[in-house]
Design a protein around this motif. Structure first.
Motif, PDB file in Angstrom:
ATOM      1  N   GLY A 201       0.816  -1.215   0.000  1.00 33.26           N
ATOM      2  CA  GLY A 201       0.000   0.000   0.000  1.00 33.26           C
ATOM      3  C   GLY A 201       0.845   1.258   0.000  1.00 33.26           C
ATOM      4  O   GLY A 201       0.575   2.206  -0.752  1.00 33.26           O
TER       5      GLY A 201
ATOM      6  N   LEU B 217       2.367   1.702  -3.415  1.00 34.63           N
ATOM      7  CA  LEU B 217       1.384   2.179  -4.394  1.00 34.63           C
ATOM      8  C   LEU B 217       1.168   3.674  -4.242  1.00 34.63           C
ATOM      9  O   LEU B 217       1.098   4.426  -5.217  1.00 34.63           O
ATOM     10  N   LEU B 218       1.095   4.114  -2.992  1.00 37.96           N
ATOM     11  CA  LEU B 218       0.865   5.531  -2.694  1.00 37.96           C
ATOM     12  C   LEU B 218       2.052   6.378  -3.153  1.00 37.96           C
ATOM     13  O   LEU B 218       1.892   7.394  -3.827  1.00 37.96           O
TER      14      LEU B 218
ATOM     15  N   THR C 165      -1.917   5.348  -6.975  1.00 36.83           N
ATOM     16  CA  THR C 165      -3.253   5.654  -6.439  1.00 36.83           C
ATOM     17  C   THR C 165      -3.768   6.995  -6.958  1.00 36.83           C
ATOM     18  O   THR C 165      -4.823   7.444  -6.542  1.00 36.83           O
ATOM     19  N   ASN C 166      -3.006   7.634  -7.835  1.00 39.37           N
ATOM     20  CA  ASN C 166      -3.413   8.935  -8.381  1.00 39.37           C
ATOM     21  C   ASN C 166      -3.942   8.773  -9.820  1.00 39.37           C
ATOM     22  O   ASN C 166      -3.154   8.698 -10.766  1.00 39.37           O
TER      23      ASN C 166
ATOM     24  N   LEU D 195      -7.625   3.522 -12.129  1.00 40.16           N
ATOM     25  CA  LEU D 195      -7.440   2.702 -10.922  1.00 40.16           C
ATOM     26  C   LEU D 195      -7.411   1.226 -11.276  1.00 40.16           C
ATOM     27  O   LEU D 195      -8.258   0.748 -12.029  1.00 40.16           O
TER      28      LEU D 195
ATOM     29  N   PRO E 291      -4.415  -0.379  -6.051  1.00 42.55           N
ATOM     30  CA  PRO E 291      -4.678   1.012  -5.664  1.00 42.55           C
ATOM     31  C   PRO E 291      -6.134   1.266  -5.267  1.00 42.55           C
ATOM     32  O   PRO E 291      -6.393   2.115  -4.413  1.00 42.55           O
TER      33      PRO E 291
ATOM     34  N   ALA F 206      -6.130   0.252  -1.754  1.00 45.20           N
ATOM     35  CA  ALA F 206      -5.308   1.152  -0.949  1.00 45.20           C
ATOM     36  C   ALA F 206      -5.991   2.494  -0.712  1.00 45.20           C
ATOM     37  O   ALA F 206      -5.682   3.185   0.251  1.00 45.20           O
ATOM     38  N   SER F 207      -6.929   2.865  -1.594  1.00 43.58           N
ATOM     39  CA  SER F 207      -7.603   4.168  -1.493  1.00 43.58           C
ATOM     40  C   SER F 207      -8.852   4.140  -0.614  1.00 43.58           C
ATOM     41  O   SER F 207      -9.442   5.191  -0.362  1.00 43.58           O
TER      42      SER F 207
ATOM     43  N   GLY G 102      -9.801   7.877   0.103  1.00 39.09           N
ATOM     44  CA  GLY G 102     -10.235   8.420  -1.180  1.00 39.09           C
ATOM     45  C   GLY G 102     -11.581   9.109  -1.176  1.00 39.09           C
ATOM     46  O   GLY G 102     -11.840   9.974  -1.992  1.00 39.09           O
TER      47      GLY G 102
ATOM     48  N   PHE H 274     -13.967   6.915  -4.870  1.00 41.33           N
ATOM     49  CA  PHE H 274     -13.107   5.736  -4.807  1.00 41.33           C
ATOM     50  C   PHE H 274     -13.873   4.539  -4.237  1.00 41.33           C
ATOM     51  O   PHE H 274     -13.643   3.400  -4.642  1.00 41.33           O
TER      52      PHE H 274
END
Lengths: 141, 138
Positions: free
Chosen positions: B15, B18-19, B24-25, B101, B105, B108-109, B113, B117
């Motif tokens: 996680g 990924l961030l 995650t964007n 996405l 991610p 993870a969001s 989010g 999300f």
């Protein structure tokens, strides 16, 4: 070098490190869609606690990092209708093709799996087509 | 217990990676996938960074019968390239490009989010469930 590339490389190494830990520690392939999908359809019932623990860590640490201001919150790029359609496609597609970016891309390519390499080429091309389409259709907010 | 701790630790590291990588964007990810337009090659750096530790890990795994917690190592990968693989990867790629996405991610969001999300995540779970229903009939 572009700061995004450096962040990508460092973040990528953490992703690969996580996959290495899961493989050498628990003997499992770290595939996000498989980990979750097995809980959704019950095929992962026999080791559901391990899956739940993985997903727990995956949800918790990013939430803490964003809450603590270490990482930035990101914004969605599409409206609800597109998000629903895209979510359905991602969910159905990853189960049909038996993997996503982490399973086919990271774990598959690194062991030179033919399926992993072919799937990655296909989903990257499809992703490129989708970006073109979503701009043409005005779906990107 | 040890298995669960390793799983939670792997998930947490996944996680965070990924961030930090930007996966995650969604806005960035669309640029990374824009191979027919103004392509941003960052995704290549993420994938390369992720594959490097795994190249080592697979070599180590090949020399061991079991993992640290005693589980058998995964069997060699299947080789079959079939319609399911291609169609599934194509569907997944389209969805990934539309929303920016993919499954990791998306999970993870969940905690930061907000509603959009969560909508994506819920639809993704529904898609997985629909596949299981369809697959039982097919």
């Amino acid at each position: 070098m572009n700061p995004d590339w450096i962040a990508g490389l460092i973040g990528g190494m953490m992703i690969g490190g996580a996959a290495a830990l899961y493989l050498l520690g628990n003997g499992r392939i770290m595939g996000a869609s498989g980990l979750l999908g097995g809980l959704v359809d019950g095929t992962g019932r026999s080791n559901w606690t391990e899956r739940a623990a993985f997903i727990g860590g995956l949800v918790l640490l990013p939430a803490l990092l964003v809450a603590g201001g270490v990482a930035e919150r990101s914004a969605p790029i599409a409206g609800s209708g597109v998000l629903v359609l895209a979510g359905l496609m991602v969910g159905f597609g990853t189960r049909l093709g038996n993997g996503c970016t982490s399973g086919h891309g990271v774990c598959g390519i690194s062991r030179l799996s033919r399926r992993g390499i072919v799937a990655t080429v296909v989903y990257l091309l499809a992703g490129g087509i989708a970006v073109v389409l979503s701009r043409a259709l005005g779906w990107t907010a | 217990m040890k298995r669960l701790m390793i799983a939670a630790l792997s998930g947490a590291l996944f996680g965070a990676g990924l961030l930090i990588s930007g996966m995650t964007n969604p806005a960035k990810v669309q640029g990374w996938l824009d191979v027919f337009g103004r392509w941003d090659p960052t995704l290549g750096f993420v994938l390369t960074g992720a594959i490097l530790p795994m190249l080592v890990a697979w070599r180590v795994a090949a020399r061991r019968r079991t993992a640290l917690t005693g589980t058998q190592m995964p069997p060699p990968p299947p080789q079959m390239i079939d319609a399911r693989l291609i169609a599934g990867a194509a569907l997944f790629g389209l969805g990934w490009g539309f929303a920016g996405l993919c499954p990791g991610p998306a999970m993870a969001s969940i905690g930061f989010g907000g509603t959009p999300f969560l909508i994506f995540f819920a639809a993704m779970v529904a898609g997985m469930w629909l596949f299981a229903v369809w697959n039982r009939r097919a």
